[in-house]
Motif scaffolding. Structure first.
Motif, PDB file in Angstrom:
ATOM      1  N   HIS A   7      11.030  58.173  46.361  1.00  9.44           N
ATOM      2  CA  HIS A   7      11.263  57.691  47.720  1.00  9.44           C
ATOM      3  C   HIS A   7      11.573  56.200  47.782  1.00  9.44           C
ATOM      4  O   HIS A   7      12.326  55.756  48.620  1.00  9.44           O
ATOM      5  N   ASP A   8      11.013  55.402  46.903  1.00  9.94           N
ATOM      6  CA  ASP A   8      11.214  53.954  46.966  1.00  9.94           C
ATOM      7  C   ASP A   8      12.340  53.468  46.052  1.00  9.94           C
ATOM      8  O   ASP A   8      12.348  52.338  45.603  1.00  9.94           O
ATOM      9  N   THR A   9      13.328  54.324  45.781  1.00 14.49           N
ATOM     10  CA  THR A   9      14.415  53.940  44.869  1.00 14.49           C
ATOM     11  C   THR A   9      15.787  53.945  45.536  1.00 14.49           C
ATOM     12  O   THR A   9      16.803  53.912  44.842  1.00 14.49           O
TER      13      THR A   9
END
Length: 169
Positions: free
Chosen positions: A101-103
């Motif tokens: 999700h944080d990429t």
């Protein structure tokens, strides 16, 4: 034989702020099962808080007449899209197929590039040398399968970056 299409995907919405806080998939009366759930979880705590304050839980079916596989995919997509703001304990059965999700700010092999990107430590040894790799156009990754197995996943068009210890890439 066609799969049964009696699955659905549902959402729990907090009536105090109209925020979605839980997505699930089910069939039959599954969507209401969380209202009587007794185990400790963020979802149960939120449901209790809603019941104590406003006595009303909002549960809506988002998609219906689905196969189980379709329901799994829709549920995982909604969970991924919502991120950390949910009370779901797990990200869904297909979550491993989604990028982390944080990429979103990164270009990732397999997601943003059509071709794969592989790094290979060529090394020098009894069974290979860099000069042979260059001359004959091949790479070898060692005798042990833990080194050679990743190279077997490569496909035509993939990028392979060779590293030679002490020399760089």
């Amino acid at each position: 034989m066609e799969e049964h299409s009696d699955y659905y995907v549902y959402v729990y919405i907090d009536p105090r702020n109209f925020e979605a806080f839980y997505y699930g998939k089910g069939k039959g009366n599954r969507k209401k099962a969380h209202l009587v759930d007794k185990k400790e979880s963020k979802k149960v705590d939120r449901n209790k808080s809603i019941k104590n304050e406003v006595h009303l839980n909002i549960i809506k079916v988002i998609a219906k007449n689905l196969t189980e596989d379709q329901a799994f995919l829709i549920e995982a997509t909604l969970i991924w899209k919502s991120g950390e703001s949910l009370t779901n304990d797990v990200a869904g059965h297909l979550s491993r197929k989604f990028r982390a999700h944080d990429t979103l700010h990164l270009d990732l092999s397999g997601f943003d590039f059509r071709n794969g990107l592989y790094f290979v430590n060529v090394g020098e040894g009894q069974h290979r040398c860099w000069e042979d790799c260059k001359q004959y156009g091949f790479l070898s990754a060692g005798q042990d399968p833990k080194y050679s197995k990743p190279l077997k996943k490569t496909e035509v068009g993939d990028y392979v970056v060779a590293y030679l210890k002490g020399k760089g890439t």
